[in-house]
Design an enzyme around this catalytic site. Structure first.
Site, PDB file in Angstrom:
ATOM      1  N   ASP A  77       0.864  -1.182   0.000  1.00 17.44           N
ATOM      2  CA  ASP A  77       0.000   0.000   0.000  1.00 17.44           C
ATOM      3  C   ASP A  77       0.900   1.233   0.000  1.00 17.44           C
ATOM      4  O   ASP A  77       1.606   1.497   0.979  1.00 17.44           O
ATOM      5  CB  ASP A  77      -0.887  -0.036   1.252  1.00 17.44           C
ATOM      6  N   THR A 105      -9.951   2.815 -19.046  1.00 21.22           N
ATOM      7  CA  THR A 105      -9.942   1.903 -17.897  1.00 21.22           C
ATOM      8  C   THR A 105     -11.261   2.069 -17.133  1.00 21.22           C
ATOM      9  O   THR A 105     -11.888   3.128 -17.191  1.00 21.22           O
ATOM     10  CB  THR A 105      -8.758   2.181 -16.950  1.00 21.22           C
ATOM     11  N   ILE A 128      -8.106   7.369 -21.133  1.00 21.19           N
ATOM     12  CA  ILE A 128      -7.891   5.960 -21.486  1.00 21.19           C
ATOM     13  C   ILE A 128      -9.066   5.165 -20.890  1.00 21.19           C
ATOM     14  O   ILE A 128      -9.515   5.451 -19.777  1.00 21.19           O
ATOM     15  CB  ILE A 128      -6.545   5.459 -20.901  1.00 21.19           C
ATOM     16  N   TYR A 156      -5.780  15.122  -7.648  1.00 23.16           N
ATOM     17  CA  TYR A 156      -5.093  14.289  -8.658  1.00 23.16           C
ATOM     18  C   TYR A 156      -4.193  15.157  -9.537  1.00 23.16           C
ATOM     19  O   TYR A 156      -3.032  14.822  -9.787  1.00 23.16           O
ATOM     20  CB  TYR A 156      -6.166  13.570  -9.482  1.00 23.16           C
TER      21      TYR A 156
HETATM   22  P1  NDP Z   1      -6.624   2.243 -12.241  1.00 23.84           P
HETATM   23  O1  NDP Z   1      -7.467   2.941 -11.209  1.00 23.84           O
HETATM   24  O2  NDP Z   1      -7.277   1.319 -13.182  1.00 23.84           O
HETATM   25  O3  NDP Z   1      -5.474   1.431 -11.497  1.00 23.84           O
HETATM   26  C1  NDP Z   1      -4.825   1.960 -10.397  1.00 23.84           C
HETATM   27  C2  NDP Z   1      -3.845   0.929  -9.871  1.00 23.84           C
HETATM   28  O4  NDP Z   1      -3.206   1.454  -8.694  1.00 23.84           O
HETATM   29  C3  NDP Z   1      -4.506  -0.378  -9.470  1.00 23.84           C
HETATM   30  O5  NDP Z   1      -3.670  -1.444  -9.792  1.00 23.84           O
HETATM   31  C4  NDP Z   1      -4.651  -0.253  -7.956  1.00 23.84           C
HETATM   32  O6  NDP Z   1      -4.684  -1.548  -7.408  1.00 23.84           O
HETATM   33  C5  NDP Z   1      -3.371   0.517  -7.614  1.00 23.84           C
HETATM   34  N1  NDP Z   1      -3.491   1.260  -6.351  1.00 23.84           N
HETATM   35  C6  NDP Z   1      -4.526   2.030  -5.929  1.00 23.84           C
HETATM   36  N2  NDP Z   1      -4.262   2.526  -4.722  1.00 23.84           N
HETATM   37  C7  NDP Z   1      -3.054   2.043  -4.350  1.00 23.84           C
HETATM   38  C8  NDP Z   1      -2.260   2.173  -3.182  1.00 23.84           C
HETATM   39  N3  NDP Z   1      -2.658   2.894  -2.122  1.00 23.84           N
HETATM   40  N4  NDP Z   1      -1.074   1.537  -3.132  1.00 23.84           N
HETATM   41  C9  NDP Z   1      -0.649   0.771  -4.175  1.00 23.84           C
HETATM   42  N5  NDP Z   1      -1.353   0.619  -5.317  1.00 23.84           N
HETATM   43  C10 NDP Z   1      -2.549   1.244  -5.389  1.00 23.84           C
HETATM   44  O7  NDP Z   1      -5.818   3.407 -12.976  1.00 23.84           O
HETATM   45  P2  NDP Z   1      -5.538   3.602 -14.557  1.00 23.84           P
HETATM   46  O8  NDP Z   1      -5.061   2.335 -15.114  1.00 23.84           O
HETATM   47  O9  NDP Z   1      -6.695   4.282 -15.148  1.00 23.84           O
HETATM   48  O10 NDP Z   1      -4.331   4.640 -14.515  1.00 23.84           O
HETATM   49  C11 NDP Z   1      -2.985   4.197 -14.510  1.00 23.84           C
HETATM   50  C12 NDP Z   1      -2.075   5.396 -14.672  1.00 23.84           C
HETATM   51  O11 NDP Z   1      -2.410   6.086 -15.874  1.00 23.84           O
HETATM   52  C13 NDP Z   1      -2.174   6.424 -13.545  1.00 23.84           C
HETATM   53  O12 NDP Z   1      -0.913   6.941 -13.236  1.00 23.84           O
HETATM   54  C14 NDP Z   1      -3.058   7.491 -14.142  1.00 23.84           C
HETATM   55  O13 NDP Z   1      -2.842   8.753 -13.573  1.00 23.84           O
HETATM   56  C15 NDP Z   1      -2.606   7.450 -15.597  1.00 23.84           C
HETATM   57  N6  NDP Z   1      -3.597   8.022 -16.482  1.00 23.84           N
HETATM   58  C16 NDP Z   1      -4.787   7.362 -16.690  1.00 23.84           C
HETATM   59  C17 NDP Z   1      -5.752   7.934 -17.498  1.00 23.84           C
HETATM   60  C18 NDP Z   1      -7.050   7.250 -17.780  1.00 23.84           C
HETATM   61  O14 NDP Z   1      -7.909   7.887 -18.437  1.00 23.84           O
HETATM   62  N7  NDP Z   1      -7.252   6.017 -17.365  1.00 23.84           N
HETATM   63  C19 NDP Z   1      -5.548   9.253 -18.105  1.00 23.84           C
HETATM   64  C20 NDP Z   1      -4.276   9.849 -17.821  1.00 23.84           C
HETATM   65  C21 NDP Z   1      -3.347   9.241 -17.037  1.00 23.84           C
HETATM   66  P3  NDP Z   1      -5.237  -1.920  -5.964  1.00 23.84           P
HETATM   67  O15 NDP Z   1      -6.601  -1.340  -5.854  1.00 23.84           O
HETATM   68  O16 NDP Z   1      -5.223  -3.414  -5.969  1.00 23.84           O
HETATM   69  O17 NDP Z   1      -4.268  -1.361  -4.988  1.00 23.84           O
END
Ligand code: NDP
Length: 282
Positions: A86, A214, A212, A177
């Site tokens: 975490d 997601t 993106i 963010y």
């Molecule tokens: P997701 O929300 O799908 O994934 C986030 C990930 O971070 C998960 O694997 C989650 O897993 C993990 N996570 C969350 N909290 C914690 C924590 N406290 N400690 C460790 N891990 C953590 O995000 P996206 O795939 O959408 O985004 C990925 C990256 O891309 C980010 O940096 C985001 O800023 C960037 N991005 C995304 C965009 C989009 O539109 N999707 C646009 C621009 C940038 P778990 O819950 O198991 O911990």
């Protein structure tokens, strides 16, 4: 139009004249990917796996990580391991890097991608959340990068930082963010200068992403803005490719580059366009 045309042509020509990406070059590479249980990070893990890399993935949910590891091995990863952590816990960032370096016997790529959940909408004044998110989205990145530098120096390695258009432009409804992404761009952009000035062989690649598709991103923006979302697997591929080519920056999709480029040309019109692009009734 003429200016844009010329710029695009020049950029395309530059890209063509640069080195070409070979997936083969990533075979056996030792990679640590954060936030790899879902979304873009998960897709990054699958691409590296398919290319025959050795991977450690991390996030909080162990049962989901287990499934991703299984799929990575099926796809052809030479090695795939997970460590639950975490990033809100100050000691976890260092612990994860130590684990990866030990299990993989070194490190070639550190892909910093995780983000903590954060509400989307008018900011509610929650200062504690801003501080918490800074720890998860920014301080943990710095900690992991610093911890990994000695190992990366030995391997001509790379730090890949997944950032956002929100790290280049001020946008509403995601204030905490956006603050964390500006911090990332500031820190890692400055680190790029210092590494180059020291003639370090470590590359820092900053990835500027637009929307993106997601699950978490689509859920957040629903009802607020209606713009096309680009596929996570393609975003992941572009991230990996830019890292392998030791690029300082990558923009995906294409429009993020132009938004960043013209951001300060017409500030009044920029702000009008931003404010009227979202659905909001006070
Ligand atoms: P997701 O929300 O799908 O994934 C986030 C990930 O971070 C998960 O694997 C989650 O897993 C993990 N996570 C969350 N909290 C914690 C924590 N406290 N400690 C460790 N891990 C953590 O995000 P996206 O795939 O959408 O985004 C990925 C990256 O891309 C980010 O940096 C985001 O800023 C960037 N991005 C995304 C965009 C989009 O539109 N999707 C646009 C621009 C940038 P778990 O819950 O198991 O911990």
């Amino acid at each position: 139009i003429f200016l844009f045309g010329s710029l695009s042509a020049a950029l395309i020509a530059l890209q063509w004249s640069g080195p070409t990406f070979s997936e083969e070059s990533l075979k056996g590479m030792r990679v640590l990917v954060t936030g790899a249980s879902t979304g873009i990070g998960e897709q990054v893990a699958y691409h590296y796996a398919r290319m025959g890399a050795q991977i450690v993935i991390t996030a909080r949910r162990e049962h989901v990580l287990k499934e991703v590891v299984k799929k990575c091995l099926d796809l052809g990863a030479q090695k795939a391991l997970y460590i639950a952590a975490d990033m809100a816990e100050i000691s976890d960032a260092g612990r994860v890097v130590e684990f990866a370096e030990k299990q993989l016997d070194g490190l070639d790529y550190l892909v910093l991608n995780h983000i903590g959940p954060s509400p989307y909408g008018m900011w509610d004044g929650d200062v504690d959340h801003v501080q918490w998110l800074m720890q998860v989205n920014f301080h943990s990145y710095v900690k992991m990068a610093v911890k990994a530098l000695p190992a990366l120096e030995k391997t001509n390695g790379s730090i890949i930082v997944v950032s956002s258009l929100n790290g280049k432009m001020c946008l509403p409804f995601a204030l905490p963010y956006t603050a964390t992404k500006f911090a990332l761009d500031g820190f890692f952009g400055s680190l790029q200068h210092e590494l180059a000035m020291k003639h370090s062989n470590i590359t820092v690649t900053i990835c500027t992403l637009g929307l993106i598709d997601t699950e978490s991103a689509m859920e957040k923006i629903k009802g607020y803005i209606d713009i096309p979302a680009y596929p996570a697997h393609e975003a992941a591929y572009q991230i990996i490719k830019a890292g392998a080519l030791h690029q300082n920056e990558v923009f995906y999709p294409w429009y993020t580059y132009y938004y960043t480029l013209i951001r300060d040309w017409f500030p009044y019109y920029r702000d009008q366009v931003i404010r009227t692009s979202y659905n909001y009734q006070p």
